[in-house]
Design a protein around this motif. Structure first.
Motif, PDB file in Angstrom:
ATOM      1  N   GLU A   6       0.802  -1.222   0.000  1.00 42.37           N
ATOM      2  CA  GLU A   6       0.000   0.000   0.000  1.00 42.37           C
ATOM      3  C   GLU A   6       0.832   1.268   0.000  1.00 42.37           C
ATOM      4  OE1 GLU A   6      -3.696  -0.352   2.638  1.00 42.37           O
ATOM      5  OE2 GLU A   6      -2.602  -2.206   3.085  1.00 42.37           O
ATOM      6  N   GLN A   7       2.117   1.153   0.276  1.00 49.30           N
ATOM      7  CA  GLN A   7       3.000   2.311   0.229  1.00 49.30           C
ATOM      8  C   GLN A   7       3.717   2.405  -1.120  1.00 49.30           C
ATOM      9  OE1 GLN A   7       5.265   2.607   3.794  1.00 49.30           O
ATOM     10  NE2 GLN A   7       6.147   4.603   3.292  1.00 49.30           N
ATOM     11  N   GLY A   8       3.492   1.424  -1.975  1.00 48.28           N
ATOM     12  CA  GLY A   8       4.116   1.425  -3.290  1.00 48.28           C
ATOM     13  C   GLY A   8       5.452   0.712  -3.328  1.00 48.28           C
ATOM     14  N   ALA A   9       5.831   0.038  -2.228  1.00 52.33           N
ATOM     15  CA  ALA A   9       7.095  -0.701  -2.197  1.00 52.33           C
ATOM     16  C   ALA A   9       6.938  -2.029  -2.933  1.00 52.33           C
ATOM     17  CB  ALA A   9       7.536  -0.945  -0.753  1.00 52.33           C
ATOM     18  N   ASP A  10       7.926  -2.386  -3.741  1.00 49.25           N
ATOM     19  CA  ASP A  10       7.866  -3.636  -4.504  1.00 49.25           C
ATOM     20  C   ASP A  10       7.850  -4.853  -3.587  1.00 49.25           C
ATOM     21  OD1 ASP A  10       7.894  -2.409  -6.980  1.00 49.25           O
ATOM     22  OD2 ASP A  10      10.080  -2.413  -7.126  1.00 49.25           O
ATOM     23  N   ILE A  11       6.928  -5.760  -3.839  1.00 49.32           N
ATOM     24  CA  ILE A  11       6.877  -7.059  -3.165  1.00 49.32           C
ATOM     25  C   ILE A  11       7.496  -8.121  -4.063  1.00 49.32           C
ATOM     26  CG2 ILE A  11       5.391  -8.822  -2.134  1.00 49.32           C
ATOM     27  CD1 ILE A  11       3.234  -6.574  -1.897  1.00 49.32           C
ATOM     28  N   MET A  12       7.023  -8.176  -5.310  1.00 52.66           N
ATOM     29  CA  MET A  12       7.527  -9.160  -6.254  1.00 52.66           C
ATOM     30  C   MET A  12       7.321  -8.646  -7.677  1.00 52.66           C
ATOM     31  SD  MET A  12       4.506 -12.035  -5.790  1.00 52.66           S
ATOM     32  CE  MET A  12       4.992 -13.041  -7.204  1.00 52.66           C
ATOM     33  N   SER A  13       8.161  -9.100  -8.564  1.00 54.34           N
ATOM     34  CA  SER A  13       8.066  -8.735  -9.975  1.00 54.34           C
ATOM     35  C   SER A  13       7.849 -10.004 -10.786  1.00 54.34           C
ATOM     36  CB  SER A  13       9.349  -8.023 -10.416  1.00 54.34           C
ATOM     37  OG  SER A  13       9.269  -7.653 -11.778  1.00 54.34           O
TER      38      SER A  13
END
Length: 378
Positions: free
Chosen positions: A274-281
């Motif tokens: 929700e903060q826009g930080a990458d979890i996975m690509s």
């Protein structure tokens, strides 16, 4: 779902490189042993806050981007639009140029300039961050562009259920979903590339890195009302909560659950918190969203088994990624990369002025009964 772009700009201007002295005990020892070869260095840009903002202003105005949202220097807001004014970029620049001290313009640490722009298809937020002191090799100007689809802006009085009804045609089939996203992404890419060209026209640059992505938000839990969405002081521009943007962005909290419930095949996207930080690509191979709870906000996050993906630290789901063996649970991450104390000894050091003064506090030597054994803290 929303779109992200980042332009990292290296201006064609002279820079000075200064050595950052270590303050930690072991770092000092290493520095002494290597005769200073391990000392970190910073580049110091020579442009002033006024000059660089004037050039950026010309580049944006050439694309008819004229709506300012925020302009701050050294974390002080010279301008913040809390009313949704239109065509106020000149007002923001005037408040800045008349309010900033000439000396502060020469010696600023950071600038944050946020603008918005809307086309028929996409609503944009553009965040320009300028730092005068940065690590050697890092670029001093970074422009983050977020784009959301105007099709799903909340109408007055519209509920989540009403919006879901409007969105369901996109998820009626894989073909409709992919075609819709592809067309929007094409519009976004064109805009970012035009911005790239405008910057090259008005600012002399050595290089510009241009990176774009499609991002799907994975909320911790369902967001049923716009007022329930979380906003942050820092993060992707779309999650800061700037005036009037929540109605445009609300659909993004629903996208992951609809992809899950309609069993969409997800590919070529970044999944973010929700903060826009990458979890996975996820690449071209992708995965079927209905097969896992990866995108299901009504369940705990699940690492999709057997799916080829790149995973990241520094997000809301880092512990879940460790538990699912997506990242090494034995590594101690404090950023996107894991560093040993030898590699990161200068990370906490700071310069207190351009003249080469250093923070010489002795807090890092608290394990010593005195500083005589490590040569003092100067």
């Amino acid at each position: 779902m929303y779109f992200s772009g980042k332009l990292s700009i290296d201006p064609a201007k002279e820079t000075s490189i200064k050595t950052i002295k270590p303050t930690k005990m072991f770092a000092k020892l290493l520095n002494a042993i290597t005769f200073g070869a391990k000392a970190e260095k910073e580049e110091h840009e020579t442009f002033t806050a006024v000059s660089i903002l004037q050039q950026i202003n010309m580049a944006f105005r050439s694309l008819k981007i004229t709506n300012a949202v925020r302009l701050s220097v050294n974390d002080y807001n010279f301008y913040l639009d809390e009313q949704g004014k239109a065509d106020d970029i000149e007002e923001a620049m005037m408040q800045f140029e008349t309010g900033i001290d000439p000396l502060e313009s020469q010696a600023f640490n950071n600038i944050l300039f946020v603008l918005e722009h809307e086309t028929k298809s996409i609503k944009y937020l553009l965040e320009i961050e300028i730092v005068r002191r940065h690590k050697v090799g890092d670029y001093p100007i970074n422009i983050t562009v977020n784009g959301v689809m105007t099709d799903f802006k909340l109408a007055p009085g519209e509920t989540k259920e009403d919006l879901e009804e409007r969105m369901k045609d996109v998820f009626a089939s894989q073909e409709q979903h992919d075609s819709f996203v592809r067309d929007k992404r094409s519009n976004f890419d064109t805009f970012v590339d035009e911005l790239d060209l405008a910057i090259r026209k008005f600012i002399k640059v050595e290089d510009i890195k241009n990176i774009k992505s499609t991002d799907i938000v994975r909320p911790k839990e369902p967001v049923n009302e716009p007022g329930k969405a979380r906003y942050f002081a820092a993060g992707a521009p779309v999650v800061v909560g700037y005036h009037g943007f929540s109605d445009y962005f609300f659909y993004s909290y629903m996208w992951s659950s609809m992809a899950h419930s309609h069993n969409m095949h997800i590919h070529d996207v970044n999944i973010v918190d929700e903060q826009g930080a990458d979890i996975m690509s996820v690449g071209e191979e992708g995965f079927d969203a209905g097969d896992f709870d990866t995108l299901n906000p009504e369940a705990d996050f699940e690492v999709p088994e057997g799916v080829e993906a790149e995973y990241f630290t520094g997000n809301d789901y880092e512990s879940d990624l460790r538990d699912g063996n997506a990242i090494d649970s034995g590594m101690n991450f404090d950023s996107d990369t894991d560093k040993s104390w030898i590699d990161s000894w200068g990370s906490g050091d700071s310069v207190d002025s351009d003249s080469g003064g250093y923070d010489s506090s002795c807090s890092s030597c608290s394990s010593c009964s005195s500083c005589s054994s490590c040569g003092g803290c100067d």
